[in-house]
Structures are given as C-alpha cells and as structure tokens.
Write an enzyme that holds these catalytic residues in place. Structure first.
Site, short mmCIF file in Angstrom:
data_model
loop_
_atom_site.label_atom_id
_atom_site.label_comp_id
_atom_site.label_asym_id
_atom_site.label_seq_id
_atom_site.Cartn_x
_atom_site.Cartn_y
_atom_site.Cartn_z
N ARG A 123 14.47 -19.86 17.06
CA ARG A 123 13.58 -21.02 17.20
C ARG A 123 14.24 -22.34 16.84
NH1 ARG A 123 9.06 -20.00 13.31
NH2 ARG A 123 10.75 -19.01 12.14
N GLY B 12 16.94 -15.81 11.02
CA GLY B 12 15.71 -16.25 10.37
C GLY B 12 15.89 -17.52 9.59
N ASP B 13 15.21 -18.59 10.03
CA ASP B 13 15.16 -19.87 9.31
C ASP B 13 16.50 -20.59 9.27
OD1 ASP B 13 12.52 -19.32 8.94
OD2 ASP B 13 12.67 -18.87 6.80
N CYS C 197 11.25 -6.71 18.08
CA CYS C 197 10.07 -7.37 18.62
C CYS C 197 8.82 -6.98 17.84
CB CYS C 197 9.88 -7.02 20.09
SG CYS C 197 8.45 -7.83 20.84
#
Length: 407
Positions: free
Chosen positions: A262, A238-239, A126
């Site tokens: 995400r 990530g990505d 985090c």
C-alpha cells in the site's frame, strides 16, 4: 546489500508486493522505471534495458498481481492479459494462487515452460473472506499436509520445466504468508519449516494475522523471529511507507529485504527512494505537481496501450489518480471530475487547469491505503480442529480453486 533467491540475484532487495487491481503491467512498469532511476542516481551502471537472461536485477523485483492456477490453465483471456510481460523487466515475476497441488504444479509448468516468468511466488497471505471461508489464502497453511503438497509440487514442477525447456537457470519459487490466522493459531513457523523441506527459495512475511486484516500496526518482531529460525531469505512486509520505515524494519528484524504494498499507491517514485537507499544514496524523489501530472498522463497512456481499450484503461486509472494527488491542493469538485475521466485527452485537460507549480507536500508522505479494522476470520466449518483435512473438507477444498484472477 544483494540477496539471492535461488538462481535469481537481486542487487537491491526491494520487492513491489502484488496487489489486486493495482499492480498491473502499466503500474509495475512505472515502479520499475523509478527503481532503475534510483539505482542510476546512486551511481549504479545498469545493463542495457531489456530482458537479459531473467536472473539478475539491479533495481528490485516487481511482482504481477495475483493470478489463479485454474484461470491460467484454462487460458482465461483476462489472466493472459494480466501476465503480459514488461519487455524491459529483467526479472519477470508472477504471483500464483491455488489450493489444489496438481493445479498449482500445472500452472507453474506453464509459466516456466512457456518462458512467461523468471520467478514465481505462491500466495498464502490473502485475508479476504471470500477466499479464506473456503480454505484458501491465509487459511490454507493451517492444513500442513495440503500446504506441503502444494509447495513441494510447485518446486518440483519449476525444476523439471526449467531443465526440460533448456532454461539457463532454475526458476525459483517463493511463498508469501501471514503470521497466522489469529493470536491462538499462528502458522508462520510451520510455513518456514515446510517451505525449507520443500525447497522453497524464499519467504515474504506480512506481519499481521488474518484477523488483523490490514488494521493496526504490522508486528515486525515476528519477521525477526522468522529470520532467526530459518536459513531462507526473508522479506518483511507491512507498514513500509518511507525509506525510514524500510531501514527501521531491516535493523529491527535482520530481514534480507523489504516488500512494499500500500505504501506505493499513487507513489511509484517510492521505488526511486528505496532502491537508491539500498545502495547507500541519500537521493530522494519529491515531484512537484507538474511532474506528478505528467506521470499520471503517462500512466494513462501505458494503460491504453496495455488494455487496447481507452474506456477500460481510464476506469482502471481513476483510483490511481486520487492516490497520486494526495496532499496537493486540488479541490473536491476537481477530484470528482477526475474520478469520471473517459480519455487521456480529457485527463490532460483537467490536470492542466490545476496550479501545477505546487511543490511536493508533506501531507503526501507517510501511511496510505485503507487499513480498516480487525475482522473475524471466515473459515470452513471445523477448520481449526485439526492440521489435517477432514474427509468433508477434502471433498470441498476444490471450491476455493477459483478461476478468476486478481483477487
């Protein structure tokens, strides 16, 4: 391409990364169901739905949003609601946050002994200032002794509680971290070394520093470097927004699997694509707006059932609705109205006024989620002076042991 995390076998090495305020039980259920549909599309015969043993999944791992050790120990009502299991999830996974070794160990003991989790992940990734400025999250691995005490105590607690509670397998403990605090203060190599020594069962690396936050490109080369230096299973994070990203990461890094955050916001069907692809299937899920509307309504219904409070459920759902409709021709006024929904009935009525025959748009694909810019890491005073806690830092570290879950 199966991966074993301790005694837990993942036939499809795909993980839904925990996200505060996003990966609650209703959303996790949708993601899992799409993942299982992807496995079936690939010709995989799944066992009967339900929690059967807890150590074998054919369609990935779906991790609960972060809960704090103190809140769990104190039986905080909100936290106990957050960890309410999906009864059809074959492997129940929970991410735990804390900074005090004894608190983390007690929380692990509760989760295992009370049969609330089949896999536990520890949060050391985090980057939020309110967490790192007190020494928690991605700041904590800089303090080697503290990190080692936490992971060692967590693993020992999981083994002891698994054995004493009569579990058929040892609940594995994994950890998630970032590559470092900034360019001059990398931590991922030390994390790998200390985690191996502690008996951690796997690592997820978000390939950004604390300073990067979510900005720029994830630096997958560090995932590859981590994979080369440890025998632990490594999941890259990530990505990853599409199957092509997942494939590229795995080829470039040699990682054992992927962790998606995400990229699935407003797209739980991404797990159909990722799981199907992990089995070598070319099938991809591209819903028209009519089907997306049905998914949104079902998300709302699951949320009402989970929270037992329609107003609360709709408040939680509003951000998801905007994500779901990305790329579709909806109109600003309608988006505004959907951002104020108060009931499932109102949601359905508003969605029915749209042109539901719209096909899935290209604009709905690709990167999503707020990236923002780089942020100077917020750390306790003199934090980077030493890998050991100073007496003052030792006295104050408990301030990072928050009792509110979810980030």
């Amino acid at each position: 391409m199966s991966v074993r995390i301790g005694d837990v076998l993942l036939e499809s090495p795909v993980i839904l990364a925990p996200m505060a305020g996003v990966t609650n039980p209703p959303f996790r259920q949708l993601c899992r169901e799409f993942g299982e549909a992807g496995a079936r599309a690939a010709g995989v015969e799944l066992p009967k739905a339900g929690h059967n043993g807890g150590n074998h999944s054919y369609a990935g791992l779906y991790v609960c949003e972060m809960v704090t050790s103190r809140a769990l120990i104190e039986r905080n009502p909100e936290t106990m609601t957050m960890i309410k299991p999906d009864p059809a999830d074959p492997v129940r996974s929970i991410q735990l946050y804390g900074v005090e070794p004894t608190s983390i160990a007690r929380a692990v003991d509760i989760l295992v002994r009370e049969n609330r989790a089949d896999h536990i992940d520890l949060n050391f990734g985090c980057p939020v200032p309110k967490v790192t400025r007190k020494g928690g999250g991605s700041a904590l691995p800089w303090k080697h002794s503290l990190f080692s005490q936490i992971v060692t105590g967590a693993v020992e607690a999981a083994h002891r509680a698994s054995r004493e509670s009569g579990r058929d397998f040892v609940v594995p403990v994994t950890a998630k971290c970032r590559i470092g605090i900034d360019e001059d203060h990398m931590t991922f190599k030390d994390v790998a070394r200390m985690s191996e020594d502690a008996g951690i069962s796997g690592l997820t690396l978000h390939a950004r520093t604390t300073e990067q936050h979510y900005s720029g490109r994830a630096r997958w080369e560090f995932i590859g470097e981590l994979k080369q230096m440890t025998s632990l299973p490594i999941f890259g994070n990530g990505d990853v927004f599409e199957v092509g990203d997942a494939r590229a990461m795995l080829v470039q890094t040699g990682a054992d699997g992927i962790s998606v955050g995400r990229g699935c916001q407003g797209r739980p069907w991404l797990f159909f694509d990722l799981v199907a692809a992990s089995y070598g299937s070319p099938y991809r899920y591209r819903p028209a707006l009519r089907e997306v509307a049905d998914i949104i309504v079902r998300h709302g219904e699951l949320s009402v059932a989970h929270f037992a409070d329609e107003h609360r459920a709709m408040r939680e759902l509003r951000k998801h609705v905007g994500w779901y409709l990305r790329g579709f021709a909806v109109g600003g006024q309608m988006r505004h109205q959907l951002g104020l929904i108060e009931s499932v009935e109102q949601l359905r009525e508003l969605l029915d006024t749209l042109d539901l025959d719209q096909s899935f748009p290209e604009a709905a694909e690709g990167p999503r989620g707020r990236a923002g810019g780089a942020k100077r890491p917020h750390l306790p005073e003199f934090w980077l002076d030493s890998h050991d806690l100073s007496p003052v830092q030792q006295e104050k570290i408990h301030e990072a042991e928050v009792n509110v879950s979810g980030g």
